[in-house]
Design an enzyme around this catalytic site. Sequence first.
Site, PDB file in Angstrom:
ATOM      1  N   TRP A  16       0.824  -1.200   0.000  1.00  0.00           N
ATOM      2  CA  TRP A  16       0.000   0.000   0.000  1.00  0.00           C
ATOM      3  C   TRP A  16       0.861   1.254   0.000  1.00  0.00           C
ATOM      4  O   TRP A  16       0.575   2.217  -0.715  1.00  0.00           O
ATOM      5  CB  TRP A  16      -0.936  -0.041   1.193  1.00  0.00           C
ATOM      6  CG  TRP A  16      -1.983   1.031   1.281  1.00  0.00           C
ATOM      7  CD1 TRP A  16      -2.404   1.649   2.408  1.00  0.00           C
ATOM      8  CD2 TRP A  16      -2.787   1.594   0.214  1.00  0.00           C
ATOM      9  NE1 TRP A  16      -3.401   2.568   2.130  1.00  0.00           N
ATOM     10  CE2 TRP A  16      -3.660   2.550   0.789  1.00  0.00           C
ATOM     11  CE3 TRP A  16      -2.842   1.374  -1.163  1.00  0.00           C
ATOM     12  CZ2 TRP A  16      -4.569   3.295   0.037  1.00  0.00           C
ATOM     13  CZ3 TRP A  16      -3.756   2.111  -1.913  1.00  0.00           C
ATOM     14  CH2 TRP A  16      -4.597   3.054  -1.317  1.00  0.00           C
ATOM     15  N   ARG A  36      12.170   0.612   6.755  1.00  0.00           N
ATOM     16  CA  ARG A  36      13.072   0.328   7.867  1.00  0.00           C
ATOM     17  C   ARG A  36      14.430  -0.180   7.412  1.00  0.00           C
ATOM     18  O   ARG A  36      15.456   0.111   8.023  1.00  0.00           O
ATOM     19  CB  ARG A  36      12.441  -0.719   8.799  1.00  0.00           C
ATOM     20  CG  ARG A  36      11.202  -0.233   9.515  1.00  0.00           C
ATOM     21  CD  ARG A  36      10.673  -1.310  10.460  1.00  0.00           C
ATOM     22  NE  ARG A  36       9.413  -0.904  11.069  1.00  0.00           N
ATOM     23  CZ  ARG A  36       9.305  -0.139  12.139  1.00  0.00           C
ATOM     24  NH1 ARG A  36      10.407   0.328  12.726  1.00  0.00           N
ATOM     25  NH2 ARG A  36       8.122   0.173  12.636  1.00  0.00           N
ATOM     26  N   GLY A 137     -10.765   4.309   1.792  1.00  0.00           N
ATOM     27  CA  GLY A 137     -11.689   4.139   0.675  1.00  0.00           C
ATOM     28  C   GLY A 137     -11.431   2.836  -0.047  1.00  0.00           C
ATOM     29  O   GLY A 137     -10.472   2.116   0.261  1.00  0.00           O
ATOM     30  N   ALA A 141      -4.108  -2.152  -3.412  1.00  0.00           N
ATOM     31  CA  ALA A 141      -2.786  -1.613  -3.714  1.00  0.00           C
ATOM     32  C   ALA A 141      -2.381  -1.865  -5.163  1.00  0.00           C
ATOM     33  O   ALA A 141      -1.831  -0.977  -5.829  1.00  0.00           O
ATOM     34  CB  ALA A 141      -1.756  -2.220  -2.757  1.00  0.00           C
ATOM     35  N   LYS A 192     -14.865  -2.191   8.668  1.00  0.00           N
ATOM     36  CA  LYS A 192     -15.145  -3.025   7.488  1.00  0.00           C
ATOM     37  C   LYS A 192     -14.191  -4.216   7.411  1.00  0.00           C
ATOM     38  O   LYS A 192     -14.542  -5.264   6.850  1.00  0.00           O
ATOM     39  CB  LYS A 192     -15.100  -2.179   6.212  1.00  0.00           C
ATOM     40  CG  LYS A 192     -13.772  -1.499   5.908  1.00  0.00           C
ATOM     41  CD  LYS A 192     -12.820  -2.343   5.104  1.00  0.00           C
ATOM     42  CE  LYS A 192     -11.485  -1.665   4.916  1.00  0.00           C
ATOM     43  NZ  LYS A 192     -10.509  -2.511   4.199  1.00  0.00           N
ATOM     44  N   THR A 249     -14.140  -4.739   0.056  1.00  0.00           N
ATOM     45  CA  THR A 249     -13.412  -5.640   0.941  1.00  0.00           C
ATOM     46  C   THR A 249     -14.198  -6.910   1.234  1.00  0.00           C
ATOM     47  O   THR A 249     -13.616  -7.961   1.479  1.00  0.00           O
ATOM     48  CB  THR A 249     -13.074  -4.923   2.266  1.00  0.00           C
ATOM     49  OG1 THR A 249     -12.501  -3.660   1.973  1.00  0.00           O
ATOM     50  CG2 THR A 249     -12.102  -5.724   3.088  1.00  0.00           C
ATOM     51  N   ARG A 256      -7.140  -9.059   2.016  1.00  0.00           N
ATOM     52  CA  ARG A 256      -6.492  -9.981   2.957  1.00  0.00           C
ATOM     53  C   ARG A 256      -7.470 -10.446   4.032  1.00  0.00           C
ATOM     54  O   ARG A 256      -7.437 -11.590   4.466  1.00  0.00           O
ATOM     55  CB  ARG A 256      -5.272  -9.314   3.585  1.00  0.00           C
ATOM     56  CG  ARG A 256      -4.474 -10.224   4.488  1.00  0.00           C
ATOM     57  CD  ARG A 256      -3.202  -9.567   4.980  1.00  0.00           C
ATOM     58  NE  ARG A 256      -2.258  -9.375   3.897  1.00  0.00           N
ATOM     59  CZ  ARG A 256      -1.044  -8.851   4.054  1.00  0.00           C
ATOM     60  NH1 ARG A 256      -0.651  -8.444   5.245  1.00  0.00           N
ATOM     61  NH2 ARG A 256      -0.235  -8.709   3.020  1.00  0.00           N
ATOM     62  N   ASN A 257      -8.369  -9.553   4.459  1.00  0.00           N
ATOM     63  CA  ASN A 257      -9.329  -9.921   5.493  1.00  0.00           C
ATOM     64  C   ASN A 257     -10.353 -10.929   4.963  1.00  0.00           C
ATOM     65  O   ASN A 257     -10.686 -11.901   5.638  1.00  0.00           O
ATOM     66  CB  ASN A 257     -10.031  -8.670   6.018  1.00  0.00           C
ATOM     67  CG  ASN A 257      -9.072  -7.749   6.741  1.00  0.00           C
ATOM     68  OD1 ASN A 257      -8.702  -7.981   7.881  1.00  0.00           O
ATOM     69  ND2 ASN A 257      -8.632  -6.686   6.059  1.00  0.00           N
ATOM     70  N   LEU A 278       0.008 -10.329   8.612  1.00  0.00           N
ATOM     71  CA  LEU A 278      -0.836  -9.460   9.412  1.00  0.00           C
ATOM     72  C   LEU A 278      -2.229  -9.372   8.799  1.00  0.00           C
ATOM     73  O   LEU A 278      -2.373  -9.124   7.603  1.00  0.00           O
ATOM     74  CB  LEU A 278      -0.218  -8.062   9.486  1.00  0.00           C
ATOM     75  CG  LEU A 278      -1.064  -6.993  10.170  1.00  0.00           C
ATOM     76  CD1 LEU A 278      -1.154  -7.275  11.668  1.00  0.00           C
ATOM     77  CD2 LEU A 278      -0.478  -5.615   9.929  1.00  0.00           C
ATOM     78  N   GLU A 280      -5.407  -7.136   9.578  1.00  0.00           N
ATOM     79  CA  GLU A 280      -5.815  -6.008  10.416  1.00  0.00           C
ATOM     80  C   GLU A 280      -7.174  -6.239  11.074  1.00  0.00           C
ATOM     81  O   GLU A 280      -7.397  -5.838  12.214  1.00  0.00           O
ATOM     82  CB  GLU A 280      -5.845  -4.716   9.595  1.00  0.00           C
ATOM     83  CG  GLU A 280      -4.478  -4.196   9.177  1.00  0.00           C
ATOM     84  CD  GLU A 280      -3.706  -3.507  10.315  1.00  0.00           C
ATOM     85  OE1 GLU A 280      -4.011  -3.768  11.504  1.00  0.00           O
ATOM     86  OE2 GLU A 280      -2.801  -2.730  10.014  1.00  0.00           O
TER      87      GLU A 280
END
Length: 331
Positions: A16, A36, A137, A141, A192, A249, A256-257, A278, A280
Site C-alpha cells: 500500500w 526500515r 476508501g 494496492a 469493514k 473488501t 487480505r481480510n 498481518l 488487520e
Amino acid sequence: MTSPAQTIGIAGAGAWGTALANATAIAGNDVVLWMRSPEHAAALTATRANERFLPGVKLHDRIRPTAALADLAGARAVLLVTPAQTTRDMTAALVSVLPAAAPLVLCAKGIERESRAFLCDVVEAVRPGSPVGVLSGPSFADDVARGLPTAVTLACRDAALAEELATALSGPTLRVYHRQDVRGVEIGGAAKNVLAIACGAVAGKGLGESAKAALIARGFAELLRFARAYGGEAETLMGLSGLGDLVLTCSSAHSRNFAFGQRLGQGMSVAEAAGGKLVEGAATASALVALARAKTIDMPIAEAVEQVLSGAWSLDQAVDALMNRPVKSEN
C-alpha cells in the site's frame, strides 16, 4: 487538475505504501518513500521495483527510497502507511523529525488493540497540537500502483487542509475527495475489515451469494450504528470510506481480510488462515467489540467474528447465533 509540485513523505514501503507513492508521484509530487531496511532501500533505488510486495510494478522516477527517517523532515505532509498496531511507536519516532505543522495522514485501518483507542486519538496524544488526517476508501494496492482509476476520501478537521491535501494527492489515476469527519472515515476503514472476515467465512463455507449479500447489508447497519455512537456522520459512512470500502473488501479474495475469513470457512485454524501475515481485521475485532459493548451498540456480526477468532465459537455456532436471533424490524 493537479496542484503545484511539492514533496510528500510516505512512511512504509509495503504494497500500500508503494502504491500510494506511485500515485502521489503521478499526481506531480516528489515523493520520499521511507522503509526500515537500508538494504531494501538500496535495492529499490537500484532496481526501481518492489518485487516483494508489488511484482511487475515499476517505481515512478519522482520517488526517492530511503531508510533514514530524517529524510522525511522536509515533506509538506507524511502519509503513515505502517500497520495500525504500530501507529503509536511510529508517530513517536517521527516527532523529532517532522515540524509541528506538518500533517500526519493515517493510511492504515484499525483500532489500537491494547488501549482501544482510535488511531487519530493515538497520534494526537503523541503529537499534541499537530494536524492529523485519515485516508481511506475502496482501493486495492495493485490497482492503485498500476494506475487503474480509484477514488478515496481524505479527512482532516481543518477543512482547508483537507482540501489542500486532497488536491495534492489527486491525479489522473487517483481521485481524492475530502471531508472533515475524521472519526467517520477512520471508523469505516477499521470496522469493514472485521466484517470482511465474516463475508470471507461465508464464502469459504459455501453458504451462498445470498448470505454474503445479507452480511454486507447487515454489516453496514452495524457500521452505521457504531459510527453514530462515536461521533461519525452517517453521510460519511454512505460514501467511499464506508459503504464503498465495505463492498470492495467484503466481495473479493484480493482483500487480505476476506481471504483470511475464506480460509477459516474452509476449515483452517486462525493461525493457519493467517499464514504468518498481518490481518488487520483480526487485530481490530476485540477492540471494536469492546467499544461497541461499552455503548451497548448491537453488532452481532462483529461479535460473532470476535467469538470465532477467540476460539469461543465454531463457525457453525456463529452462523446459528446469527440466524436464531429474535425477529426484529430492519434498522
